[in-house]
Structure formats: structure tokens, C-alpha cells
Design a protein around this motif. Structure first.
Motif, short mmCIF file in Angstrom:
data_model
loop_
_atom_site.label_atom_id
_atom_site.label_comp_id
_atom_site.label_asym_id
_atom_site.label_seq_id
_atom_site.Cartn_x
_atom_site.Cartn_y
_atom_site.Cartn_z
N PRO A 33 -25.56 3.10 -22.07
CA PRO A 33 -25.43 4.39 -21.36
C PRO A 33 -24.86 5.48 -22.27
O PRO A 33 -24.08 5.19 -23.20
CB PRO A 33 -24.47 4.06 -20.21
CG PRO A 33 -24.59 2.57 -20.03
CD PRO A 33 -24.87 2.01 -21.39
N ALA A 34 -25.21 6.69 -22.02
CA ALA A 34 -24.77 7.80 -22.87
C ALA A 34 -23.26 7.96 -22.88
O ALA A 34 -22.68 8.40 -23.88
CB ALA A 34 -25.43 9.10 -22.41
N ASP A 35 -22.61 7.58 -21.77
CA ASP A 35 -21.15 7.72 -21.68
C ASP A 35 -20.40 6.45 -22.06
O ASP A 35 -19.21 6.30 -21.78
CB ASP A 35 -20.74 8.16 -20.27
CG ASP A 35 -21.18 7.16 -19.21
OD1 ASP A 35 -22.00 6.26 -19.55
OD2 ASP A 35 -20.73 7.27 -18.05
N TYR A 36 -21.10 5.52 -22.68
CA TYR A 36 -20.47 4.24 -23.03
C TYR A 36 -19.37 4.43 -24.07
O TYR A 36 -19.55 5.15 -25.06
CB TYR A 36 -21.52 3.27 -23.59
CG TYR A 36 -20.93 1.99 -24.15
CD1 TYR A 36 -20.52 0.96 -23.32
CD2 TYR A 36 -20.77 1.83 -25.53
CE1 TYR A 36 -19.99 -0.21 -23.83
CE2 TYR A 36 -20.24 0.67 -26.05
CZ TYR A 36 -19.83 -0.35 -25.21
OH TYR A 36 -19.30 -1.50 -25.72
N GLN A 37 -18.21 3.83 -23.82
CA GLN A 37 -17.09 3.85 -24.74
C GLN A 37 -16.77 2.42 -25.16
O GLN A 37 -16.67 1.53 -24.32
CB GLN A 37 -15.85 4.49 -24.09
CG GLN A 37 -16.04 5.94 -23.67
CD GLN A 37 -16.13 6.85 -24.88
OE1 GLN A 37 -15.52 6.62 -25.92
NE2 GLN A 37 -16.91 7.92 -24.75
N ARG A 70 -22.80 3.13 -32.12
CA ARG A 70 -21.69 3.84 -31.49
C ARG A 70 -20.36 3.65 -32.22
O ARG A 70 -19.35 4.21 -31.80
CB ARG A 70 -21.54 3.36 -30.04
CG ARG A 70 -22.78 3.49 -29.19
CD ARG A 70 -23.15 4.95 -28.94
NE ARG A 70 -24.29 5.08 -28.06
CZ ARG A 70 -24.19 5.16 -26.74
NH1 ARG A 70 -23.00 5.12 -26.16
NH2 ARG A 70 -25.28 5.28 -26.01
#
Length: 418
Positions: A12-16, A105
């Protein structure tokens, strides 16, 4: 066969990346790097991708024999590596996920460029201060004493320690994270850090012993001398213990060559414990001469300046505390706190400040000697001012030797040999 990029869904784009996932990535980088001698000059991140491609090609049916053939470990080491991940399928799934989903990431923090500038600056400053100290002892106090020679040995060891830390900075490359380094650099960094950590206790011991010997020969007050005895035992015992602990911490001294072995001792906890003991002795050595200042008859200005001169040791104590904080922070397993170069920087600061602060009394005495008209009213601290017009022996704390206000007599001489 489709490639992993075509099959695996994007994150997901908001994955941390969580702390747990980061720990897994860094651990995998260490294990893979140490088990792949055929690719030791490639970054461990690139080697993980090679493993992932191999795992994808064989659909997870990885074998110790093939891993040994492709990547270079022994079959027993390859078996250990597979066992770490509870079997070939879990191993394959983990490294494919890391290589093709998490890797894009990952952060790529750079190492701070502080070690070399600090080493150069402090080497220049400390060399100048040590030269002034020896000149002061020769010109003002009539000769260089044993505690001065111990300080010279500490200075030489400090320069050597700093030079090794410069090499440590070089071999660590510009990157902090394990996955941005080759195993050649990772192993070299671990080896150099090990050498620095084993060497550090002896450098610190020599510097502290030079100060303790100075205090011992400065006065015959029993409580000072017994305090020196006790502190010496703690300093020597701490240094020997730290050295032995680092030698026996793991089954093999060169523990970085055996990434599958579990060390006997928690290295971080051991370092923090020994650093705490060194800070304790720093404080004792800083406080030790203070009672002499308060016991002797001194004018308020002389007493204040004497306190300021001896209180400079507090600066070294502060540096030691910061070094302890860096040990706590930068030996954590994360992408941005795995560097030991910050610890090197604070150790260089600590060692040099200890030498500089311990030389402050001699430098001040030299200034008084060469500028008596301006500084004569300030008195001398730790050395006699030999101007050729003195009528009595100067004291090492104030401007003259005397008794305490409480009536206690003390021998506080300018030259401990006399």
C-alpha cells in the motif's frame, strides 16, 4: 516463468516499515552476507536479491547443497541458514518479500562525517596542550614528573586510538544500514570496532592513572591517598575486566566470521556497564582535589580560580556521559542507529578532553610564569612559580603552602619529588 515483480502485489502507498520488519531485514542482511563468501564484495541487499531470484526459480525448494555451490558457504552453514527461517519455503518467502516488496521502501541513511574532522582538530589541540604542559613542568616546576610521562603515554595511545577510528570510518563506507554495505565492509567494520573496544580500556586506564598519581604525590593527607588507592583499584579492575569480557564474549574471538553462533554475553549491556563504571571514576577523580582547595588558606579570588581550574575535569565527565548515551542509542538494531561512528566520535572527544583538562593546571602555571605582571594575583594551581624573587615555596593549590583554616597541617608541594 513470470518474475516476482509481475506476480507479487505492491505494498500500500501508506505502508510504513515496522521496527519488527526492519529488525528482520537487518538480521537477514547480516546472516546472508556472512554466509555468501562468493559475493562478499556486493552489498548484502544485492545478495538478498540473488537468493530471492534463486528461491523463485526453484519455487522455494532450496537445498543446502545448491546454496553452498552458488553462494559459497559450507553445507552445514547453509543448513543453519535454512533452519533460521524454519525451512526452505519460509526462507524463500521471507527473502522474496524483502527483495521485491520491502526493499524499494527501505531508507538509505548516510554515515555522519564527523570522525576525521574531530580526530584532526583534537590531535592538533591536544598536541599543543601536551607540549605546553611538558614545557611548564620543565620551566616552572623544575622537571617532568612520572605522572607527566604517564600522561604522555596516554596521549600517544589516544592518537593511535583516533587513527584506528579514522580507518574504521573508511571501512564503514558512507552508508549506515547493513543492506547498503558489502560483507567485506561489514566484517571489516566489526573487526575494527572490536579492536577499538578492546584497546579503549587501556587508553582510559593510563590517562586516569596519570591523574591519580599526581593527586597521590601532591599531598600526604591520608584520606586523599586512600581515596587514590581505592580509585586505582576500581580503574585497573574495570579495564582488565572490560578487556577479558571482550575476549571471551563469544565462542570465537573473531565472532563476525561465525554469524550462526550465539555470544555468551550481551555486548551492549556489557559496554554500558563498563562505561558507567568509568563515569563513576571520572566523578571521583574530578571531586578528589576539591577538599584541598577548601582546606587551605586562600584569598576568595585564588580559591575561585583554583576551583575553576580543577573543575575543568567536569567537561570530560560530560563527554563520558554523552558517550554512554551514544552506546545506548547507536548500538540498536535499526537502519539509522546501527552506526558505531558516533560512538567513535564521542570517544575521541572524551579521551582528548581528559588529557586537555588534566593539563590545565600546568598550562595556567606557564601563563603565570611568562606574564607575572598581568597574572601574578591569580596564584598558581598545581605548580610553583619560579620567578627568581620568591621568598618561600609556592603551594600546588594556592599561592603559598599553608595550613587549613581548621588547623590541619598538610604537605602540598609544587614538586611532588620534594
Amino acid at each position: 516463468m513470470a518474475s516476482p515483480e509481475d506476480v507479487l502485489p505492491p505494498l500500500p502507498a501508506d505502508y510504513q516499515i515496522s521496527a519488527h520488519d526492519m529488525y528482520q531485514v537487518l538480521s537477514t542482511a547480516m546472516w546472508i552476507g556472512g554466509s555468501s563468501p562468493n559475493f562478499k564484495y556486493e552489498t548484502t541487499g544485492e545478495v538478498i536479491k540473488r537468493y530471492a531470484d534463486y528461491a523463485w526459480e526453484v519455487q522455494g525448494n532450496m537445498t543446502a547443497k545448491e546454496i553452498a555451490k552458488i553462494f559459497g558457504p559450507s553445507e552445514s552453514e547453509a543448513d543453519w541458514l535454512i533452519g533460521l527461517f524454519d525451512g526452505p519455503q519460509n526462507f524463500a518467502g521471507t527473502i522474496v518479500t524483502i527483495a521485491y516488496q520491502i526493499a524499494p521502501r527501505l531508507p538509505h541513511p548516510a554515515n555522519p562525517n564527523v570522525v576525521v574532522p574531530l580526530f584532526i582538530a583534537f590531535t592538533v589541540i591536544t598536541t599543543l596542550i601536551m607540549a605546553l604542559r611538558l614545557w611548564s613542568r620543565y620551566k616552572v616546576a623544575g622537571g617532568i614528573q612520572p605522572f607527566d610521562w604517564l600522561a604522555v603515554v596516554g596521549y600517544v595511545l589516544t592518537v593511535i586510538w583516533g587513527a584506528v577510528s579514522v580507518y574504521h570510518d573508511h571501512v564503514n563506507t558512507q552508508w549506515q544500514a547493513f543492506y547498503d554495505k558489502s560483507w567485506y565492509n561489514l566484517a571489516g567494520g566489526l573487526e575494527t570496532y572490536y579492536a577499538l573496544t578492546v584497546f579503549y580500556p587501556w587508553v582510559m586506564m593510563v590517562i586516569k592513572l596519570s591523574l591519580l598519581l599526581f593527586y597521590y604525590r601532591m599531598t600526604n593527607w591520608n584520606y586523599i591517598r586512600w581515596s587514590v588507592y581505592a580509585t586505582t583499584v576500581i580503574v585497573v579492575g574495570t579495564s582488565i575486566s572490560a578487556f577479558v569480557v571482550w575476549l571471551v564474549q563469544c565462542p570465537h574471538v573473531r565472532y563476525w566470521e561465525y554469524p550462526w553462533e550465539i555470544c555468551r554475553i550481551n555486548l551492549k549491556k556489557a559496554q554500558v556497564a563498563f562505561a558507567g563504571l568509568y563515569i563513576f571514576t571520572d566523578i571521583v577523580i574530578w571531586v578528589l582535589p576539591m577538599p584541598l582547595v577548601f582546606q587551605l588558606k586562600l584569598y576568595p579570588r585564588e580559591r575561585l580560580l583554583a576551583l575553576i581550574t580543577f573543575s575543568l575535569g567536569a567537561i570530560a565527565c560530560v563527554a563520558s556521559c554523552y558517550r554512554l548515551a551514544m552506546l545506548e542509542q547507536y548500538t540498536n538494531y535499526s537502519s539509522q542507529s546501527s552506526t558505531t561512528l558516533i560512538i567513535d566520535a564521542w570517544t575521541i572527544t572524551e579521551l582528548n578532553l581528559a588529557l586537555i583538562c588534566s593539563s590545565a593546571p600546568a598550562v595556567r602555571a606557564l601563563a603565570i610564569h611568562y606574564a607575572p605582571k598581568i597574572l601574578n594575583s591569580l596564584g598558581t594551581v598545581a605548580f610553583a612559580s619560579q620567578t627568581g624573587t620568591q621568598t618561600g615555596k609556592k603551594g600546588s593549590i594556592g599561592s603559598s603552602t599553608g595550613s587549613s583554616k581548621a588547623g590541619a597541617q598538610a604537605r602540598v608541594t609544587a614538586d611532588p619529588e620534594k
